[in-house]
Design a protein around this motif. Sequence first.
Motif, mmCIF file in Angstrom:
data_model
loop_
_atom_site.group_PDB
_atom_site.id
_atom_site.type_symbol
_atom_site.label_atom_id
_atom_site.label_comp_id
_atom_site.label_asym_id
_atom_site.label_seq_id
_atom_site.Cartn_x
_atom_site.Cartn_y
_atom_site.Cartn_z
ATOM 1 N N PRO A 1 38.721 2.047 -13.824
ATOM 2 C CA PRO A 1 38.146 2.202 -15.165
ATOM 3 C C PRO A 1 38.812 3.299 -15.983
ATOM 4 C CG PRO A 1 36.408 1.938 -13.531
ATOM 5 C CD PRO A 1 37.696 2.083 -12.768
ATOM 6 N N GLY A 2 39.341 2.900 -17.147
ATOM 7 C CA GLY A 2 39.918 3.844 -18.080
ATOM 8 C C GLY A 2 41.227 4.467 -17.651
ATOM 9 N N ILE A 3 41.806 4.025 -16.545
ATOM 10 C CA ILE A 3 42.992 4.678 -16.004
ATOM 11 C C ILE A 3 44.156 3.714 -15.825
ATOM 12 C CG2 ILE A 3 43.915 5.890 -13.975
ATOM 13 C CD1 ILE A 3 41.221 7.200 -13.610
ATOM 14 N N VAL A 4 43.890 2.524 -15.347
ATOM 15 C CA VAL A 4 44.946 1.561 -15.027
ATOM 16 C C VAL A 4 44.601 0.227 -15.668
ATOM 17 C CG1 VAL A 4 46.174 0.373 -13.180
ATOM 18 C CG2 VAL A 4 45.386 2.711 -12.831
ATOM 19 N N SER A 5 45.559 -0.382 -16.373
ATOM 20 C CA SER A 5 45.287 -1.644 -17.056
ATOM 21 C C SER A 5 46.057 -2.785 -16.417
ATOM 22 C CB SER A 5 45.648 -1.537 -18.541
ATOM 23 O OG SER A 5 47.015 -1.239 -18.720
ATOM 24 N N VAL A 6 45.578 -4.003 -16.695
ATOM 25 C CA VAL A 6 46.270 -5.202 -16.237
ATOM 26 C C VAL A 6 46.560 -6.064 -17.449
ATOM 27 C CG1 VAL A 6 44.098 -6.396 -15.695
ATOM 28 C CG2 VAL A 6 46.244 -7.187 -14.670
ATOM 29 N N TRP A 7 47.812 -6.520 -17.534
ATOM 30 C CA TRP A 7 48.273 -7.389 -18.616
ATOM 31 C C TRP A 7 48.482 -8.799 -18.081
ATOM 32 C CZ3 TRP A 7 52.879 -4.640 -21.534
ATOM 33 C CH2 TRP A 7 52.480 -3.357 -21.950
ATOM 34 N N ARG A 8 48.423 -9.763 -19.015
ATOM 35 C CA ARG A 8 48.840 -11.136 -18.727
ATOM 36 C C ARG A 8 50.009 -11.465 -19.645
ATOM 37 N NH1 ARG A 8 46.700 -13.791 -14.150
ATOM 38 N NH2 ARG A 8 44.646 -12.879 -13.803
ATOM 39 N N PRO A 9 51.223 -11.497 -19.132
ATOM 40 C CA PRO A 9 52.348 -11.913 -19.972
ATOM 41 C C PRO A 9 52.147 -13.335 -20.481
ATOM 42 C CG PRO A 9 53.109 -10.906 -17.910
ATOM 43 C CD PRO A 9 51.645 -11.138 -17.769
ATOM 44 N N ILE A 10 52.513 -13.558 -21.712
ATOM 45 C CA ILE A 10 52.390 -14.883 -22.310
ATOM 46 C C ILE A 10 53.722 -15.629 -22.246
ATOM 47 C CG2 ILE A 10 51.955 -16.070 -24.531
ATOM 48 C CD1 ILE A 10 49.849 -13.904 -25.059
ATOM 49 N N ASP A 11 54.806 -14.878 -22.128
ATOM 50 C CA ASP A 11 56.121 -15.515 -22.051
ATOM 51 C C ASP A 11 56.974 -14.739 -21.053
ATOM 52 O OD1 ASP A 11 56.643 -13.192 -23.442
ATOM 53 O OD2 ASP A 11 57.223 -14.176 -25.311
ATOM 54 N N GLY A 12 58.268 -15.016 -21.025
ATOM 55 C CA GLY A 12 59.161 -14.318 -20.114
ATOM 56 C C GLY A 12 59.336 -15.037 -18.793
ATOM 57 N N LEU A 13 59.797 -14.300 -17.771
ATOM 58 C CA LEU A 13 60.089 -14.883 -16.472
ATOM 59 C C LEU A 13 58.848 -15.299 -15.695
ATOM 60 C CD1 LEU A 13 62.964 -12.720 -14.890
ATOM 61 C CD2 LEU A 13 63.023 -15.149 -15.474
ATOM 62 N N ALA A 14 57.703 -14.662 -15.972
ATOM 63 C CA ALA A 14 56.525 -14.908 -15.142
ATOM 64 C C ALA A 14 55.252 -14.952 -15.982
ATOM 65 C CB ALA A 14 56.413 -13.832 -14.059
ATOM 66 N N PRO A 15 55.102 -15.937 -16.858
ATOM 67 C CA PRO A 15 53.878 -16.030 -17.652
ATOM 68 C C PRO A 15 52.643 -16.102 -16.753
ATOM 69 C CG PRO A 15 55.531 -17.573 -18.449
ATOM 70 C CD PRO A 15 56.043 -17.030 -17.152
ATOM 71 N N GLY A 16 51.624 -15.331 -17.124
ATOM 72 C CA GLY A 16 50.379 -15.354 -16.373
ATOM 73 C C GLY A 16 50.336 -14.474 -15.146
ATOM 74 N N LEU A 17 51.469 -13.930 -14.711
ATOM 75 C CA LEU A 17 51.474 -13.078 -13.531
ATOM 76 C C LEU A 17 50.697 -11.801 -13.811
ATOM 77 C CD1 LEU A 17 52.642 -12.371 -10.663
ATOM 78 C CD2 LEU A 17 54.521 -11.255 -11.878
ATOM 79 N N PRO A 18 49.701 -11.426 -13.003
ATOM 80 C CA PRO A 18 48.993 -10.161 -13.230
ATOM 81 C C PRO A 18 49.967 -8.985 -13.139
ATOM 82 C CG PRO A 18 47.780 -11.542 -11.681
ATOM 83 C CD PRO A 18 49.129 -12.177 -11.866
ATOM 84 N N TYR A 19 50.047 -8.226 -14.226
ATOM 85 C CA TYR A 19 50.974 -7.100 -14.306
ATOM 86 C C TYR A 19 50.161 -5.830 -14.497
ATOM 87 C CZ TYR A 19 54.738 -4.046 -15.889
ATOM 88 O OH TYR A 19 55.617 -3.002 -16.019
ATOM 89 N N VAL A 20 50.145 -4.999 -13.474
ATOM 90 C CA VAL A 20 49.335 -3.780 -13.470
ATOM 91 C C VAL A 20 50.191 -2.611 -13.928
ATOM 92 C CG1 VAL A 20 47.947 -2.216 -12.071
ATOM 93 C CG2 VAL A 20 47.880 -4.685 -11.621
ATOM 94 N N VAL A 21 49.746 -1.967 -14.999
ATOM 95 C CA VAL A 21 50.468 -0.847 -15.603
ATOM 96 C C VAL A 21 49.755 0.438 -15.192
ATOM 97 C CG1 VAL A 21 51.180 0.211 -17.774
ATOM 98 C CG2 VAL A 21 51.207 -2.277 -17.532
ATOM 99 N N PHE A 22 50.439 1.280 -14.420
ATOM 100 C CA PHE A 22 49.814 2.456 -13.793
ATOM 101 C C PHE A 22 50.652 3.679 -14.147
ATOM 102 C CE2 PHE A 22 47.323 3.406 -9.628
ATOM 103 C CZ PHE A 22 46.985 4.671 -10.072
ATOM 104 N N ALA A 23 50.096 4.555 -14.988
ATOM 105 C CA ALA A 23 50.814 5.771 -15.363
ATOM 106 C C ALA A 23 51.086 6.636 -14.138
ATOM 107 C CB ALA A 23 50.008 6.563 -16.395
ATOM 108 N N GLY A 24 52.152 7.411 -14.203
ATOM 109 C CA GLY A 24 52.509 8.234 -13.059
ATOM 110 C C GLY A 24 51.561 9.378 -12.789
ATOM 111 N N ASN A 25 50.937 9.908 -13.848
ATOM 112 C CA ASN A 25 50.235 11.184 -13.709
ATOM 113 C C ASN A 25 48.727 11.074 -13.705
ATOM 114 O OD1 ASN A 25 49.748 10.549 -16.356
ATOM 115 N ND2 ASN A 25 50.884 12.241 -17.242
ATOM 116 N N VAL A 26 48.176 9.883 -13.395
ATOM 117 C CA VAL A 26 46.727 9.722 -13.421
ATOM 118 C C VAL A 26 46.232 9.127 -12.110
ATOM 119 C CG1 VAL A 26 46.729 9.367 -15.920
ATOM 120 C CG2 VAL A 26 46.780 7.385 -14.406
#
Length: 436
Positions: free
Chosen positions: A394-419
């Motif tokens: 919660p409030g720290i790490v997000s998940v994206w769904r790419p709409i295009d590119g090499l892997a549409p729909g692949l869960p992509y977790v964006v995790f900052a280094g310092n949190v």
Amino acid sequence: MPRPVIVLDDDPTGTQTIRDVPVLTRTDPDHLRWAFDQGGAGFFILTNTRSLGPDEAAARVDRVAREVRAVAAERGLDPVFLARGDSTLRGHFPLETDVLRAHDPAAGVLLVPAYLDAGRVTVGGTHYVAGPDGVRTPVGETEFARDATFGFTQSHLPAWVEEQTGGRIRASDVLRIGLDDIRLEGADHVRELLRKAHDGRVVVVDAERDDDLRIVADAVLRAEAEGQRFVYRTGPSFVRARLGQSASAPVPAASLRAEDAVAGGLVVVGSHVAMTTRQLERLIAARDPLVVELDASRPSDPGQQRALADEIVNALAERTVVFRTSRTLRRGRSAQASLAIAREVSAAVVDVVRAVLERTRPAFLVAKGGITSSDVATEALGMSRARVEGTVLPGIVSVWRPIDGLAPGLPYVVFAGNVGGEDGLLDVVKRAERSD
């Protein structure tokens, strides 16, 4: 009608507090029209300026602002620009807000670096970073202030503004909105204080809890409705308040794993901050993934890159793989030399990850580190449009769904280094693996 908020994110981690918002990595007219047509309070544009030198960063922000304003004008819209930056004060300030003010000279500049979910608060004008024990340390006394590219010394934000501007803006000229102004006097009083912000005057805002930022956001919306103009430099928490969202529950674990994929997920680690290293150690000890390491002393070696990609592809068929850069941080003789080294290493990481994605589809993809997550999104995944589904932690790490590119729909977790806590990366992987 509220003006749409266009968040120029200097790396992808600014989405970590919000949900159901479009993200663009390209700003040609068709992509911008798509983002505006999604409705809602606004959208994100990934500029990745934290990985660029000053001249490149300024040129990119200027270009993006011009492109956004052109498409907004087609629709009769007047956008607000928010430059989302690091809550530990690393990045191109005042450069980015200076560029945005060139498009809107009357605007005041709101500086709100608080990131409450991660313990970064501003009290009495001083910005603090809370450690795992909850103890608050002035940000100028932390490892972040010793950053090879964006180092600084001051923790009191008016003094930091003076330091960052080389004395062009004096600390005494910075307007402060304190906790008493917010909590005791309320939005009407904050609105009156904001009337003093024009012609580039910087306003620093205290924040210790979400309600503080909601009151400030309410005052800002009133001010904008009356015709006052601002540009923003903020951490992630004010983004959530300004977009009218509140904290939300994590996304379901099932949404973190692709159904049409191999057995293992891929965790890409580029960040070198101490918290990332501890999180990585805990993940390896608890889950025993295959660890594949890029030798950062020779990142561009094509033989090394091919061998790493082969090893990762083969292992993903059976297990989760951690792909990391070697943990010894290379530094240059200057800030710009250090940034160039970081970009060379990141480019090699991208080359390997792209080679993997061209051959297989992991069950999930986690990127650890701001520059790493940006480069993986734009260069390895090749995505230009995505939607922020929500948060994993919660409030720290997000998940994206790419709409295009090499892997549409692949869960992509964006995790900052310092949190996150020491088990943060482990918790994300366990959830993605659907394991207790």
